[in-house]
Write a protein that holds these residues in place. Structure first.
Motif, PDB file in Angstrom:
ATOM      1  N   ARG A  58     -11.374  51.168  28.648  1.00  0.00           N
ATOM      2  CA  ARG A  58     -11.253  52.304  27.719  1.00  0.00           C
ATOM      3  C   ARG A  58     -12.238  52.162  26.555  1.00  0.00           C
ATOM      4  NH1 ARG A  58      -5.916  51.569  29.437  1.00  0.00           N
ATOM      5  NH2 ARG A  58      -4.911  53.477  30.229  1.00  0.00           N
ATOM      6  N   LYS A  59     -12.390  50.946  26.062  1.00  0.00           N
ATOM      7  CA  LYS A  59     -13.325  50.707  24.960  1.00  0.00           C
ATOM      8  C   LYS A  59     -14.751  51.023  25.391  1.00  0.00           C
ATOM      9  CE  LYS A  59     -14.974  47.034  21.874  1.00  0.00           C
ATOM     10  NZ  LYS A  59     -14.796  45.607  21.484  1.00  0.00           N
ATOM     11  N   HIS A  60     -15.138  50.615  26.576  1.00  0.00           N
ATOM     12  CA  HIS A  60     -16.492  50.874  27.063  1.00  0.00           C
ATOM     13  C   HIS A  60     -16.728  52.373  27.257  1.00  0.00           C
ATOM     14  CE1 HIS A  60     -17.065  46.642  27.427  1.00  0.00           C
ATOM     15  NE2 HIS A  60     -16.243  46.492  28.451  1.00  0.00           N
ATOM     16  N   ALA A  61     -15.744  53.072  27.805  1.00  0.00           N
ATOM     17  CA  ALA A  61     -15.878  54.512  28.011  1.00  0.00           C
ATOM     18  C   ALA A  61     -15.979  55.249  26.679  1.00  0.00           C
ATOM     19  CB  ALA A  61     -14.696  55.045  28.820  1.00  0.00           C
ATOM     20  N   ALA A  62     -15.163  54.842  25.720  1.00  0.00           N
ATOM     21  CA  ALA A  62     -15.192  55.484  24.402  1.00  0.00           C
ATOM     22  C   ALA A  62     -16.515  55.218  23.694  1.00  0.00           C
ATOM     23  CB  ALA A  62     -14.021  54.986  23.552  1.00  0.00           C
ATOM     24  N   ARG A  63     -17.065  54.017  23.866  1.00  0.00           N
ATOM     25  CA  ARG A  63     -18.346  53.696  23.252  1.00  0.00           C
ATOM     26  C   ARG A  63     -19.454  54.586  23.812  1.00  0.00           C
ATOM     27  NH1 ARG A  63     -18.911  48.780  25.050  1.00  0.00           N
ATOM     28  NH2 ARG A  63     -20.399  49.331  26.685  1.00  0.00           N
ATOM     29  N   LEU A  64     -19.484  54.759  25.137  1.00  0.00           N
ATOM     30  CA  LEU A  64     -20.500  55.624  25.736  1.00  0.00           C
ATOM     31  C   LEU A  64     -20.344  57.052  25.235  1.00  0.00           C
ATOM     32  CD1 LEU A  64     -22.801  56.180  27.729  1.00  0.00           C
ATOM     33  CD2 LEU A  64     -21.043  56.570  29.489  1.00  0.00           C
ATOM     34  N   ALA A  65     -19.116  57.546  25.210  1.00  0.00           N
ATOM     35  CA  ALA A  65     -18.889  58.913  24.745  1.00  0.00           C
ATOM     36  C   ALA A  65     -19.387  59.092  23.317  1.00  0.00           C
ATOM     37  CB  ALA A  65     -17.407  59.262  24.847  1.00  0.00           C
ATOM     38  N   ALA A  66     -19.098  58.125  22.446  1.00  0.00           N
ATOM     39  CA  ALA A  66     -19.522  58.224  21.046  1.00  0.00           C
ATOM     40  C   ALA A  66     -21.047  58.234  20.931  1.00  0.00           C
ATOM     41  CB  ALA A  66     -18.935  57.069  20.245  1.00  0.00           C
ATOM     42  N   LYS A  67     -21.726  57.426  21.750  1.00  0.00           N
ATOM     43  CA  LYS A  67     -23.187  57.405  21.726  1.00  0.00           C
ATOM     44  C   LYS A  67     -23.786  58.750  22.154  1.00  0.00           C
ATOM     45  CE  LYS A  67     -23.970  52.466  22.587  1.00  0.00           C
ATOM     46  NZ  LYS A  67     -24.562  51.470  23.511  1.00  0.00           N
ATOM     47  N   CYS A  68     -23.016  59.503  22.938  1.00  0.00           N
ATOM     48  CA  CYS A  68     -23.500  60.783  23.459  1.00  0.00           C
ATOM     49  C   CYS A  68     -22.955  61.973  22.675  1.00  0.00           C
ATOM     50  CB  CYS A  68     -23.098  60.921  24.929  1.00  0.00           C
ATOM     51  SG  CYS A  68     -23.727  59.611  25.988  1.00  0.00           S
ATOM     52  N   ASP A  69     -22.277  61.708  21.542  1.00  0.00           N
ATOM     53  CA  ASP A  69     -21.665  62.760  20.723  1.00  0.00           C
ATOM     54  C   ASP A  69     -20.622  63.547  21.524  1.00  0.00           C
ATOM     55  OD1 ASP A  69     -23.340  62.088  18.539  1.00  0.00           O
ATOM     56  OD2 ASP A  69     -24.955  63.309  19.379  1.00  0.00           O
ATOM     57  N   LEU A  70     -19.848  62.818  22.333  1.00  0.00           N
ATOM     58  CA  LEU A  70     -18.811  63.403  23.170  1.00  0.00           C
ATOM     59  C   LEU A  70     -17.512  62.647  22.954  1.00  0.00           C
ATOM     60  CD1 LEU A  70     -20.915  63.596  26.471  1.00  0.00           C
ATOM     61  CD2 LEU A  70     -20.400  65.529  24.959  1.00  0.00           C
ATOM     62  N   VAL A  71     -16.437  63.109  23.610  1.00  0.00           N
ATOM     63  CA  VAL A  71     -15.174  62.383  23.632  1.00  0.00           C
ATOM     64  C   VAL A  71     -14.728  62.238  25.081  1.00  0.00           C
ATOM     65  CG1 VAL A  71     -14.396  63.113  21.347  1.00  0.00           C
ATOM     66  CG2 VAL A  71     -13.856  64.527  23.328  1.00  0.00           C
ATOM     67  N   VAL A  72     -13.899  61.234  25.334  1.00  0.00           N
ATOM     68  CA  VAL A  72     -13.337  61.048  26.670  1.00  0.00           C
ATOM     69  C   VAL A  72     -12.207  62.038  26.873  1.00  0.00           C
ATOM     70  CG1 VAL A  72     -12.084  59.467  28.175  1.00  0.00           C
ATOM     71  CG2 VAL A  72     -13.986  58.621  26.799  1.00  0.00           C
ATOM     72  N   LEU A  73     -12.287  62.763  27.975  1.00  0.00           N
ATOM     73  CA  LEU A  73     -11.278  63.766  28.300  1.00  0.00           C
ATOM     74  C   LEU A  73     -10.190  63.170  29.185  1.00  0.00           C
ATOM     75  CD1 LEU A  73     -12.327  67.369  29.445  1.00  0.00           C
ATOM     76  CD2 LEU A  73     -10.148  66.344  30.015  1.00  0.00           C
TER      77      LEU A  73
END
Length: 272
Positions: A58-73
């Motif tokens: 979850r931490k890795h997915a959230a980090r990628l989303a933040a780098k892309c100006d997105l959120v995990v759905l």
């Protein structure tokens, strides 16, 4: 490369959206290059395959989303790999992760699903990464279509790594029921794998009838997307589609869609 239509909400509530499908190989490659590609595509929705599934996923997915100006759905390890990300433009109504029946000796597969609203329209989403086994892959395509129909939304979008080309039975089942967006409005590149020298189209975006496909393809040459980043980011090339979802399609029960700006955040929707 021809200019790609930008996301927008039209005066009547119709939504023009950008949808990106991307196999990211569990973030084992150049994560910064990956983030640059995703940001340059400016997607409203990202359908990820091979998201991190193990320690602190979850931490890795959230980090990628933040780098892309997105959120995990939704999705991730709880869907056996498929993951959905979205921009803050997207109102999340509900999500569900689905594990598909497992064939002994083969990798467990799943679906990340959601129902969302954008502008004045409502859509069901299914992100998938189908089996390497031909028979299991064909069965999974049927289960995917059943799950999409069960979302009971005016529009549906399916994207993922099909693990076979358009001549395969699973790809054919999906394209026989849904619009194969590349075939409807080809744009950019066609082949998606392997990233360094692509020779097959195994990644795709599909949409139900009523969705207007404006463009779809590999965004090689799109402003901000470099060839070096595409090959460094992962072993697949992404597929970017611009879709128009017309307003006015009835919601289940005969209700019309809410007017733009009417939606209120729903309590209990958890975006990591």
């Amino acid at each position: 490369m021809d200019q790609l239509p930008k996301s927008r909400t039209e005066p009547d509530g119709s939504a023009v959206i950008r949808v990106l499908s991307y196999n990211i190989r569990s973030l084992r490659d150049d994560e910064e290059a990956l983030a640059r590609v995703i940001r340059a595509c400016a997607p409203d929705l990202v359908f990820v395959q091979e998201a991190p599934r193990f320690f602190r996923w979850r931490k890795h997915a959230a980090r990628l989303a933040a780098k892309c100006d997105l959120v995990v759905l939704g999705g991730g390890a709880t869907a056996a790999g498929p993951l959905l990300m979205c921009s803050l433009r997207v109102f999340v109504e509900r999500t569900q992760d689905v594990l598909l029946p497992r064939t002994p000796g083969l990798h467990r597969r799943g679906l990340a699903t959601a129902v969302v609203r954008i502008g004045g329209v409502r859509a069901g989403l299914v992100c998938a990464h189908l089996s390497l086994d031909r028979a299991e892959r064909r069965d999974q395509a049927g289960l995917l279509l059943e799950r999409l129909a069960g979302l009971d939304t005016p529009y549906g979008i399916v994207a993922g790594d099909v693990n076979e080309g358009p001549d395969g039975a699973a790809f054919g089942a999906l394209a026989g029921t849904l619009q194969d967006c590349w075939s409807v409005a080809p744009w950019g590149g066609e082949r998606t794998f392997p990233a360094g020298a692509p020779d097959r189209r195994i990644d795709a975006v599909f949409a139900t009838g009523g969705v207007e496909v404006l463009a779809c393809g590999v965004p090689a040459g799109l402003a901000g997307v470099s060839a070096a980043d595409l090959t460094a980011a992962t072993d697949h090339l992404p597929v970017l589609a611009t879709l128009r979802l017309p307003a006015g399609a009835p919601l289940p029960g005969g209700r019309g869609p809410p007017p733009p700006g009417h939606e209120k955040p729903r309590a209990g929707v958890f975006l990591v």
